[in-house]
Each structure stands twice: as structure tokens, then as C-alpha cells.
Design an enzyme around this catalytic site. Structure first.
Site, short mmCIF file in Angstrom:
data_model
loop_
_atom_site.label_atom_id
_atom_site.label_comp_id
_atom_site.label_asym_id
_atom_site.label_seq_id
_atom_site.Cartn_x
_atom_site.Cartn_y
_atom_site.Cartn_z
N GLU A 113 0.58 -1.12 0.04
CA GLU A 113 -0.05 0.16 0.05
C GLU A 113 0.91 1.11 0.04
OE1 GLU A 113 -1.52 3.03 0.88
OE2 GLU A 113 -1.81 2.32 2.89
N CYS A 140 -1.80 8.45 3.48
CA CYS A 140 -1.83 7.80 2.21
C CYS A 140 -3.11 8.44 1.48
CB CYS A 140 -1.63 6.58 2.01
SG CYS A 140 0.17 5.71 2.87
#
Length: 472
Positions: free
Chosen positions: A250, A284
Site C-alpha cells: 500500500e 496515504c
């Protein structure tokens, strides 16, 4: 260095293990030393992997109900120490105790651990007729290596560790050198309710010792779960190739939001703010660039600026603070560089300059376009570029003109129209009239260079297993 600084230990095979040397971890709000973290070596990593390998046969053979109960016990244990861990996260990472800060993070840790306990991957019967019976099983992989970043240290460690434990794997975790203390302490607590060797943690300074790289190539580790930058994730993938490790990566987002002309600017200002400035933009899936239709551009800018002005920033240990500092000088310097470049290209509506120390005033800059560094690069900090558009087709094309594809959002009073646009955005998650609100029952992951695989929910749990099909 104060004599009172606590020295933390690694946890290997259920025991506290000191390293030959340590390194200081500082509070980004004050510069003061929070504690000393062990600077583990390759030999320490080998010991941790060996302990995890030794624990794997027994843990993988344990009943499914026992592993579910263990996840519940972990959630309860962390809940008992939530305030202690929240204070530690605030001191080493900078985020405030309040707002969407460290207490919120520890609440997320408990929620994800509890939800993970409720998941299961039972045998699937694919065929049962005169031609035969075909069963499909999900089997644990072995030792899982977890490499976590500094922005949500306790929560992301939970995202990595709990699914591994739930599916019968064992774990070696390595936190960021910027924020190792909360993970070291959390794993220590986890070991109070798990058998020795099921969850181990090592740490290092990443300069003299690079255990993350060693984990990616270690023959005893069967899977790497990594959250971090695209550049580092690519290196992990290359290093993992020789041993054919399973991977969940990720990575960067540079998420885009698209505001349609039918919005009420004042009604969406709060959602836009938190979408962009959650954790000082160091998330993120935070909104990193905002495309606003020309009909509402000025009104949206004004409403967002006015809302942002009201949010107090300060030392995270101050109960009144809602925003904290940038977490480390590396990130502070990047944000400073991108904002300084943007100052000469657009109009600074708010902020635009550092404050004291590692504090950076929340910054909103209009008049930018694709091609400007603050738009094209993921700033991962408290600076939001706003891009005016006339045609929604152009806005969609600009939003998709990125090598990243983690999240995106559409802001509109017409939910059906927003859903149509959402389906055309090239990203793993799209939110309507909000941004970045992930939840444990919904798979989360990126497309393009934002990653590989997903986390959360049953789909995320499956990624900690291999499939075995039995024909009879």
C-alpha cells in the site's frame, strides 16, 4: 540526552530483547527525546524469524475459534492501555491526542482488531456430485513480515498483524525508525495474550542497519506487508522476487477530489478540510489535490479557508490542539520545497510558510494546474493545491492523469451523478461528499503505482493465505 529517557526493547519469542546499540526517538513538536529504540541487526532479525518459524506449526494448527478469541483478547488488552499508547504515539509522531489524533488512532486499533476477529475463511465446497467432491481451503502462509510507516504507526501495525494472526500465520514486525516506540510497546502487550513467537518485533535506524531490505529478501519470510512510499515499495517488490514472496503493498496516493458546480460551499468545507488535512495531510488516502468547477471555485476556496483558520495547531500533548507538527524533518523539508515552488506559480490563500520548529501552517494555494510540482507530487503534508476547471470531462482526465491511484472523491448534491463520475476515476476507493473514510469491512488498496493487493474485510484476509484444492 536526558537520563530519564526510557530504553525500549525488541520482542523476540515472547521475551524482551535488547540490541547492541540504540537510537533516540524525538518529539517533533518539542525536539525532546521521547525514548531510546533498539538498533537491531541482521542477527536479531534472524532470531525473530526463527522464533516465528518455530511458533508457526502450533499456531497454524490451533482451532479457528482460538485464533478469533486471540484477536478479541488483543483488542481488549490494547483497550486497557489505550491512553498510554495514545500518549506515546503523540510524543513520537506529533499528532494531537484529540481531534482525529492519537486517541482516535487507538480507537481504530481496537475497532480493526475486533472486526478482524469476526472474519473467517471456511472451506468452500466447489463440487459435490457423482463426478466427485472438490473442496477449497485457505491455508496460512508461514512467517509474515510487516514493514510500517511513521504516519499512523499503531493503526497500520494492527492492519498488518491482526489478519496474519487471525489466519494462523506468525509475524515479524518492523516499525519506522521515526515512530518505533508505540509499536514496540504494543507488541509487548500483544505478547501477554499470545503464545511466544507468534508476534515478534525488531527495530533499527534504517541508516546503519536496514532490516526492511533484509526482510524483503529473507528466505524464512513468506509474505511481506508494506505500507510506505512508492520508491521503497518498488524496492521491496524487487527484493522479494527471488523467494517468490506474497506481497501486499500500500503505497502513495496523491488522491484527487472533484467538486461539481451544484455544491453548497459552506456545507462541504468541513469535509474538504478533514479530507485534506487529516493528520496534517500525512495520510496515504488524504486528498492531495482538489479540482473545483469555476462556478463555485471562489466560494469553495473562501469557505475552506475560513474553516481552516479556526483549527488550532500546537503541541499534541496540549488537550486544545487539533493539528500538530509535521512528523519529521525529512517530510517538513519536502513540504517546504513544494510550497515554495507553488508560491511562485499560484495564489496563496492561506499559510504558505513554516511556523516554528517542525510546525507548518496549513496552506491552501489556488491558481495551480497539472504540471506544477505541488499538484503532480504527493506532498504528504498540510498543503492543498486547488485547480479550477470548466468542463467535468477535463477534470476527470486531470484527476486520472497520475501514476498513482489510491483514493479519490466527488462532491455533489446529485448523488447519482457523483456515483457515475466516481466509477470513472482510476483509483481503488472513491468517496462521495467525504474523503479517506476507510472502514474495516471494505477492501482498501490502490491501482497503478499505488500498490498491489488489498487490506481489510474478507478480501484482505484472503491475502494472508494460499489456496489448496482437495479432489476426492
Amino acid at each position: 540526552m536526558p537520563e530519564t529517557a526510557t530504553t525500549y526493547s525488541m520482542v523476540i519469542d515472547g521475551k524482551a530483547v535488547a540490541a547492541a546499540s540504540s537510537f533516540p526517538v524525538s518529539n517533533p513538536a518539542t525536539g525532546k527525546i521521547v525514548g531510546l529504540a533498539p538498533n537491531g541487526t541482521a542477527a536479531d532479525l534472524d532470531k525473530a524469524v526463527t522464533a516465528a518459524e518455530r511458533a508457526f506449526p502450533g499456531w497454524s494448527a490451533s482451532p479457528d475459534s482460538e485464533r478469533a478469541a486471540a484477536c478479541v483478547a488483543i483488542a481488549r488488552k490494547i483497550g486497557e492501555h489505550a491512553e498510554e499508547l495514545a500518549a506515546l504515539v503523540t510524543q513520537e509522531q506529533g499528532k494531537p491526542l484529540n481531534g482525529v489524533g492519537s486517541r482516535f488512532e487507538m480507537g481504530g486499533v481496537q475497532a480493526w482488531a475486533g472486526y478482524t476477529a469476526s472474519l473467517s475463511l471456511p472451506m468452500q465446497l466447489l463440487q459435490d456430485n457423482n463426478e466427485g467432491r472438490v473442496e477449497m481451503y485457505r491455508k496460512p502462509l508461514g512467517v509474515v513480515g510487516s514493514i510500517t510507516p511513521w504516519n499512523w504507526p499503531a493503526l497500520i501495525a494492527t492492519w498488518h498483524i491482526l489478519p496474519a494472526v487471525r489466519t494462523g500465520n506468525t509475524v515479524v514486525a518492523k516499525p519506522s525508525p521515526y515512530t518505533p516506540l508505540s509499536t514496540l510497546r504494543m507488541v509487548e502487550l500483544i505478547n501477554e495474550v499470545l503464545p511466544p513467537g507468534v508476534v515478534n518485533v525488531v527495530s533499527c535506524d534504517d541508516a546503519t542497519n536496514n532490516l526492511g531490505g533484509a526482510m524483503a529478501s529473507h528466505p524464512g519470510i513468506r509474505k511481506i506487508v508494506f505500507t510506505g512510499s512508492c520508491a521503497t515499495g518498488s524496492k521491496v517488490m524487487m527484493s522479494a522476487a527471488e523467494t517468490m514472496k506474497r506481497l501486499t503493498l500500500e503505497m502513495g496516493g496523491n488522491d484527487a477530489g472533484i467538486v461539481l458546480p451544484d455544491v453548497d460551499p459552506e456545507a462541504i468545507a468541513e469535509g474538504l478540510f478533514w479530507g485534506a488535512f487529516i493528520n496534517m495531510g500525512q495520510t496515504c488516502a488524504a486528498m492531495k489535490r482538489l479540482y473545483v468547477h469555476e462556478d463555485v471555485h471562489d466560494a469553495v476556496c473562501e469557505a475552506l479557508v475560513e474553516y481552516t483558520r479556526k483549527i488550532p495547531m500546537g503541541d499534541g500533548m496540549d488537550e486544545s490542539s487539533i493539528l500538530g507538527p509535521v512528523a519529521n524533518k525529512m517530510q517538513f523539508d519536502k513540504v517546504s520545497r513544494l510550497v515554495e515552488d507553488a508560491r511562485g506559480r499560484g495564489r496563496v490563500l492561506l499559510g504558505g510558510a513554516p511556523a516554528d520548529g517542525l510546525f507548518f501552517n496549513p496552506t491552501i494555494i489556488a491558481g495551480l494546474t497539472n504540471g506544477d510540482a505541488l499538484v503532480d507530487e504527493e506532498q504528504f503534508g498540510p498543503a492543498l493545491p486547488i485547480i479550477k476547471y470548466r468542463d467535468v470531462e477535463d477534470a476527470i482526465a486531470q484527476a486520472n492523469a497520475s501514476e498513482n491511484g489510491l483514493g479519490g472523491s466527488v462532491w455533489s448534491a446529485d448523488i447519482d451523478r457523483a456515483r457515475e463520475i466516481a466509477r470513472r476515476m482510476e483509483c481503488g476507493s472513491v468517496w462521495i461528499n467525504k474523503h479517506g473514510m476507510i472502514q474495516p469491512n471494505a477492501p482498501f488498496g490502490g491501482v497503478k503505482k499505488s500498490g498491489l493487493g488489498v487490506e481489510f474485510g474478507e478480501e484482505g484476509l484472503q491475502q494472508y493465505t494460499d489456496i489448496q484444492v482437495v479432489f476426492s
